[in-house]
Design a protein around this motif. Structure first.
Motif, mmCIF file in Angstrom:
data_model
loop_
_atom_site.group_PDB
_atom_site.id
_atom_site.type_symbol
_atom_site.label_atom_id
_atom_site.label_comp_id
_atom_site.label_asym_id
_atom_site.label_seq_id
_atom_site.Cartn_x
_atom_site.Cartn_y
_atom_site.Cartn_z
ATOM 1 N N GLY A 56 -17.359 -56.293 16.970
ATOM 2 C CA GLY A 56 -17.098 -54.359 17.249
ATOM 3 C C GLY A 56 -17.162 -54.032 16.349
ATOM 4 N N TYR A 57 -18.078 -54.454 15.061
ATOM 5 C CA TYR A 57 -19.006 -53.725 14.128
ATOM 6 C C TYR A 57 -20.196 -52.989 14.274
ATOM 7 C CZ TYR A 57 -19.301 -58.395 12.505
ATOM 8 O OH TYR A 57 -20.110 -59.550 12.645
ATOM 9 N N LYS A 58 -20.935 -53.961 15.026
ATOM 10 C CA LYS A 58 -22.589 -53.815 15.048
ATOM 11 C C LYS A 58 -22.868 -52.975 15.982
ATOM 12 C CE LYS A 58 -23.397 -59.232 14.920
ATOM 13 N NZ LYS A 58 -23.903 -60.087 15.738
ATOM 14 N N LEU A 59 -23.624 -51.962 14.556
ATOM 15 C CA LEU A 59 -24.135 -51.637 15.483
ATOM 16 C C LEU A 59 -25.579 -50.827 16.835
ATOM 17 C CD1 LEU A 59 -25.090 -49.365 11.988
ATOM 18 C CD2 LEU A 59 -23.043 -49.125 13.429
ATOM 19 N N ASP A 60 -25.680 -52.190 16.856
ATOM 20 C CA ASP A 60 -26.537 -52.494 18.088
ATOM 21 C C ASP A 60 -26.511 -51.733 19.548
ATOM 22 O OD1 ASP A 60 -26.900 -53.753 16.306
ATOM 23 O OD2 ASP A 60 -27.443 -55.934 17.431
ATOM 24 N N PRO A 61 -25.232 -51.405 20.421
ATOM 25 C CA PRO A 61 -25.143 -50.367 20.805
ATOM 26 C C PRO A 61 -25.254 -49.525 20.859
ATOM 27 C CG PRO A 61 -23.016 -52.641 20.758
ATOM 28 C CD PRO A 61 -24.006 -51.900 19.785
ATOM 29 N N PHE A 62 -24.795 -48.650 19.947
ATOM 30 C CA PHE A 62 -24.941 -47.052 19.137
ATOM 31 C C PHE A 62 -25.927 -47.014 19.006
ATOM 32 C CE2 PHE A 62 -24.252 -43.836 16.281
ATOM 33 C CZ PHE A 62 -23.530 -42.454 16.778
ATOM 34 N N LEU A 63 -26.709 -48.212 18.041
ATOM 35 C CA LEU A 63 -28.033 -47.823 17.998
ATOM 36 C C LEU A 63 -29.043 -47.809 19.301
ATOM 37 C CD1 LEU A 63 -28.875 -49.019 14.687
ATOM 38 C CD2 LEU A 63 -28.657 -46.704 15.018
ATOM 39 N N SER A 64 -28.935 -47.817 19.901
ATOM 40 C CA SER A 64 -29.484 -48.830 21.502
ATOM 41 C C SER A 64 -29.375 -47.311 22.619
ATOM 42 C CB SER A 64 -29.697 -49.872 22.292
ATOM 43 O OG SER A 64 -28.410 -50.714 22.534
ATOM 44 N N GLU A 65 -28.324 -46.426 22.455
ATOM 45 C CA GLU A 65 -28.221 -45.098 23.164
ATOM 46 C C GLU A 65 -27.081 -46.186 24.132
ATOM 47 O OE1 GLU A 65 -31.149 -42.664 22.947
ATOM 48 O OE2 GLU A 65 -30.023 -41.565 22.071
ATOM 49 N N GLN A 66 -26.584 -47.044 23.865
ATOM 50 C CA GLN A 66 -25.750 -47.364 24.958
ATOM 51 C C GLN A 66 -24.125 -47.188 25.400
ATOM 52 O OE1 GLN A 66 -26.230 -52.127 25.061
ATOM 53 N NE2 GLN A 66 -28.534 -51.687 26.258
ATOM 54 N N ASP A 89 -34.698 -42.537 11.955
ATOM 55 C CA ASP A 89 -34.488 -41.104 12.944
ATOM 56 C C ASP A 89 -34.817 -41.238 14.070
ATOM 57 O OD1 ASP A 89 -37.464 -41.592 12.979
ATOM 58 O OD2 ASP A 89 -38.161 -40.900 11.638
ATOM 59 N N TYR A 90 -33.639 -41.968 14.843
ATOM 60 C CA TYR A 90 -34.796 -42.680 16.524
ATOM 61 C C TYR A 90 -33.443 -41.364 16.902
ATOM 62 C CZ TYR A 90 -34.220 -44.702 21.046
ATOM 63 O OH TYR A 90 -34.332 -45.402 22.275
ATOM 64 N N ILE A 91 -32.073 -42.004 16.425
ATOM 65 C CA ILE A 91 -30.863 -41.228 16.805
ATOM 66 C C ILE A 91 -30.478 -40.248 15.773
ATOM 67 C CG2 ILE A 91 -30.485 -42.657 18.985
ATOM 68 C CD1 ILE A 91 -27.915 -43.357 16.821
ATOM 69 N N LYS A 92 -30.203 -39.099 16.963
ATOM 70 C CA LYS A 92 -29.288 -38.483 15.570
ATOM 71 C C LYS A 92 -27.525 -38.667 15.717
ATOM 72 C CE LYS A 92 -32.265 -34.008 15.527
ATOM 73 N NZ LYS A 92 -33.447 -35.138 15.856
ATOM 74 N N TYR A 93 -27.026 -38.537 14.090
ATOM 75 C CA TYR A 93 -25.722 -39.193 15.102
ATOM 76 C C TYR A 93 -24.495 -38.424 13.538
ATOM 77 C CZ TYR A 93 -27.160 -40.620 9.955
ATOM 78 O OH TYR A 93 -27.989 -40.939 8.901
ATOM 79 N N GLY A 94 -23.664 -38.151 13.776
ATOM 80 C CA GLY A 94 -22.930 -37.310 13.353
ATOM 81 C C GLY A 94 -21.243 -39.039 13.213
ATOM 82 N N SER A 95 -20.813 -38.024 11.969
ATOM 83 C CA SER A 95 -19.219 -38.820 12.422
ATOM 84 C C SER A 95 -17.603 -37.379 12.804
ATOM 85 C CB SER A 95 -18.664 -39.594 10.750
ATOM 86 O OG SER A 95 -18.887 -38.852 10.068
ATOM 87 N N PHE A 96 -16.717 -37.843 12.970
ATOM 88 C CA PHE A 96 -16.063 -36.919 13.448
ATOM 89 C C PHE A 96 -14.363 -37.712 12.473
ATOM 90 C CE2 PHE A 96 -16.610 -37.722 17.783
ATOM 91 C CZ PHE A 96 -14.868 -38.076 18.470
ATOM 92 N N ALA A 97 -13.814 -37.244 13.051
ATOM 93 C CA ALA A 97 -11.669 -38.063 12.075
ATOM 94 C C ALA A 97 -11.426 -39.009 13.176
ATOM 95 C CB ALA A 97 -10.970 -37.050 11.235
ATOM 96 N N LEU A 98 -10.734 -39.824 13.258
ATOM 97 C CA LEU A 98 -10.232 -40.456 14.704
ATOM 98 C C LEU A 98 -9.076 -40.010 15.053
ATOM 99 C CD1 LEU A 98 -9.776 -44.205 12.879
ATOM 100 C CD2 LEU A 98 -10.858 -43.996 15.187
ATOM 101 N N PRO A 99 -9.082 -39.530 16.161
ATOM 102 C CA PRO A 99 -8.107 -38.660 17.338
ATOM 103 C C PRO A 99 -6.817 -39.123 17.121
ATOM 104 C CG PRO A 99 -9.477 -40.267 18.760
ATOM 105 C CD PRO A 99 -9.960 -40.754 17.493
ATOM 106 N N ALA A 100 -6.367 -37.959 17.128
ATOM 107 C CA ALA A 100 -4.294 -37.967 16.944
ATOM 108 C C ALA A 100 -3.249 -38.268 18.012
ATOM 109 C CB ALA A 100 -4.090 -36.777 15.865
#
Lengths: 291, 423
Positions: free
Chosen positions: B256-266, B284-295
């Motif tokens: 679950g920690y592997k970035l593959d699904p995220f980097l391949s835009e799945q 520079d293939y995908i534009k990414y950001g982060s936000f805090a976990l939902p409450a």
């Protein structure tokens, strides 16, 4: 004792010594230690042993995970050994006919054997991958849906077994092939003169003459199948939901993730006795047949 | 036979002579499981700096491989007496390893020099290395969990603000689930559920448990609490994302920690930590950001990171090891380490330093994680944690495969945890 007999004894000792000491230190002593451990609860960290009698063995009787592992092992062994041997024998017989480019086929089929098990596991992990694996890619291309080869608890064990077969058929084939080569051609010629067709030739010449080879392959395959570990460790880690946990993997889990060493030792003893009995039965059966 | 003996003798003397070259130095073995090559390079560099400042100490680095699989190695090393002087490992195993009696209590060294002020270190992090009320292990680096998201997907789905509650998060995930080729099976999912039974799955799930208002253990850490209503809600939330709203996909098992699904835009969103920042920055293939976990009922994230475990050896080595620990926790080390690796500093002075503040201003991705630390909780470092975690992992998997209802699966795990806690 005469001088020569004495000398013979020394010679025996010198010849057998290295092998025997190796066996004792790395096989026999550990087995005895294991047997002892199975009656204890051992806290590896503090080094405290506490004697618990038969409780490890009795606990096994009530442990659903143990039965699950035992069941998976039986499926695994029954699924990989007969099929792996039959396929290997068939291929060996075909290749033995000196078909065109037979050495190419022989090499191609043997190739997986020389790849290390861990590497094999990783290769197949990619092939089986649900999202990006080549196998599902092909299935989708030809209009069939995706299959979750390693993620579906009903399928995972069979996916692992296929990898084992892929790897083991080559090994068996080479041994069968060697066995076929030493069968004298006169026997086939004689059979032909008597009017035997391919089927009868196999039944009355090839099969009986191949018996020592078959017995060897069977014993080796059973032992291999019972102790297969790497492909499970690499590909599924015993899951999903325990569906690929075989006895050996269960022993590993209990010993090195749960640190329940005594219990793992008890399960190991069960596995040990199981393999011993099977091997003993086979050796008796085949040596009776060969006589 | 005369001649060879002489040579052997000379050789032996030679070997001895060579061996003494370093004998005035204290040699410390340092085991760690740092994976990325960049971070390994930095560690070597920082260790060299330490050795320059402390010419009487030499640190031998040894990488022991991925942390999830390191426990068996460490346990066998300890039981056979072949353990290192210093170990880098997740704080949650403090209790388990301290039980062996071979671990030093770092607290005993706090006032024995060199200069060290424990008030500079985040209190929560020191607590995470406690065993029976005493601080045994001290923080090396820290981190926590937040959500990675794909900025382009958010734009396409018309989502302008980061979801803040479970409901908003679910609605966003639904909008982000797209069946691109209209074959009935989405090619892009809103969220990635970390499938598996290992620590990553459980670690992630614990944040949802806490968000729902639950806790792992009762206040005196003797009995399980995760099977209560909040636990069931947390597990049901994952199940609903997957089966009811069909807006989440499963990760590969125990990956679950592997970035593959995220980097391949799945997938458009996944839970992960700040340490991947160097990798994300590198593409520079995908534009990414982060936000805090939902409450859920409240905000929560799980504090991770690694601690330094110092083992009982000789008093000389123990002192040297503590000197290294103080160096690691110092402001300078922490700022350098945090800026280059994406991990978060454990030292308050480092976190508030000008250099680090400027770094956060330039890197909002990391800022999310620093801000999340305010509502972060750490896993209880009780001796039975790793076994309890595996039981929870099995329950999560059974529920996700719908072989068992969340309530029953968690109940079973709780019963087994009771047994573990009594041992």
């Amino acid at each position: 004792m005469s001088k020569s007999a004495k000398r013979k004894k020394w010679a025996l000792l010198i010849y057998l010594g290295p092998a025997m000491s190796f066996l004792s230190v790395f096989i026999i002593l550990p087995i005895l230690f294991l047997l002892g451990l199975s009656f204890f609860k051992w806290d590896m960290l503090s080094g405290i042993y506490s004697f618990t009698g038969l409780s490890n063995y009795l606990g096994m009787l009530k442990d659903p995970n143990f039965y699950n592992a035992l069941g998976n092992t039986v499926i695994y062994v029954l699924g990989t050994v007969p099929l792996g041997m039959a396929a290997a024998l068939l291929i060996a017989v075909i290749i033995n006919r000196k078909i065109r480019a037979f050495s190419f086929y022989r090499t191609a089929i043997f190739m997986p054997v020389i790849v290390s098990l861990a590497a094999t596991g990783i290769i197949w992990l990619w092939i089986y991958d649900y999202q990006n694996g080549i196998l599902n890619h092909i299935l989708v291309e030809i209009g069939l849906g995706k299959v979750n080869w390693l993620g579906n608890p009903d399928i995972a064990l069979f996916s692992v077994m296929s990898v084992t077969l892929w790897k083991r058929i080559g090994y068996n084939m080479v041994i069968f092939f060697a066995g076929l080569q030493v069968i004298p051609t006169q026997l086939y010629e004689a059979a032909k003169i008597d009017g035997a067709r391919a089927g009868s030739q196999f039944k009355y010449v090839t099969w009986p003459n191949l018996l020592p080879t078959t017995s060897f392959v069977l014993i080796i395959n059973l032992i291999f199948a019972f102790r297969d570990f790497s492909q499970i460790y690499v590909m599924t880690r015993g899951g999903p939901i325990g569906s690929t946990t075989t006895l050996v993997y269960y022993i590993y889990e209990t010993a090195f993730n749960e640190f329940n060493i005594g219990y793992a030792a008890a399960v190991s003893m069960v596995l040990f006795v199981l393999v011993m009995i099977l091997t003993y039965v086979q050796i008796n059966y085949f040596s009776a047949k060969e006589r | 036979m005369q001649l060879p003996m002489k040579y052997i003798l000379i050789l032996l003397i030679f070997i001895c002579a060579c061996g003494t070259g370093d004998s005035d130095k204290v040699v410390l073995k340092f085991w760690h499981g740092i994976e990325s090559p960049e971070n390994n390079k930095l560690l070597k560099q920082k260790v060299a700096e330490f050795e320059k400042k402390n010419p009487d100490i030499r640190i031998e680095l040894q990488n022991i491989g991925a942390q999830d699989k390191a426990m068996p190695k460490i346990m066998t090393a300890i039981s056979s007496g072949e353990y290192p002087e210093i170990l880098w490992f997740a704080p949650v195993y403090t209790g388990k390893i301290a039980q062996s009696g071979k671990l030093l209590a770092a607290e005993d060294f706090f006032d024995r020099g060199p200069e060290f002020d424990k008030n500079n270190i985040y209190e929560g992090l020191l607590e995470s290395g406690q065993y029976q009320g005493k601080i045994y292990t001290v923080p090396f680096e820290t981190n926590c969990l937040a959500v990675y998201y794909n900025k382009n997907h958010f734009k396409e789905a018309g989502i302008n603000e980061a979801p803040e509650t479970w409901d908003e998060f679910r609605q966003a995930a639904q909008k982000l689930t797209v069946d691109i080729n209209n074959d009935g099976a989405p090619e892009q999912y809103g969220f990635l559920i970390p499938l598996g039974t290992e620590e990553w799955t459980v670690w992630t799930w614990e944040t949802f448990l806490w968000q729902a208002g639950g806790s792992l253990l009762n206040d005196d850490r003797t009995r399980p609490m995760f099977q209560k209503q909040p636990g069931v809600e947390a597990l049901n939330y994952w199940l609903d994302l997957r089966y009811k709203y069909k807006c989440a996909s499963f990760s590969a098992r125990n990956a679950g920690y592997k970035l593959d699904p995220f980097l391949s835009e799945q997938v458009s969103m996944m839970v992960n930590g700040p340490w991947n920042y160097p990798i994300l920055k590198d593409q520079d293939y995908i534009k990414y950001g982060s936000f805090a976990l939902p409450a859920g009922d409240r905000d929560a994230t799980n504090i991770g990171g690694e601690n330094l475990y110092l083992f009982k050896t000789t008093s000389e080595k123990e002192k040297a090891a503590w000197r290294f620990a103080v160096y690691v926790m110092s402001k300078d080390f922490q700022v350098d380490w945090a800026i280059n690796t994406g991990y978060l500093p454990v030292n308050k002075k480092a976190a508030t330093s000008e250099r680090y503040k400027q770094f956060l201003g330039d890197n909002p991705f990391v800022r999310t994680f620093i801000d999340s630390m305010d509502f972060g909780k750490a896993r209880p470092p009780v001796p039975g944690y790793s076994r309890m975690s595996r039981r929870i992992g099995e329950a999560i998997e059974e529920a996700l495969y719908r072989k068992q209802t969340p309530g029953k699966a968690l109940q079973k795990a709780a019963e087994k945890t009771e047994e573990i806690m009594q041992q």
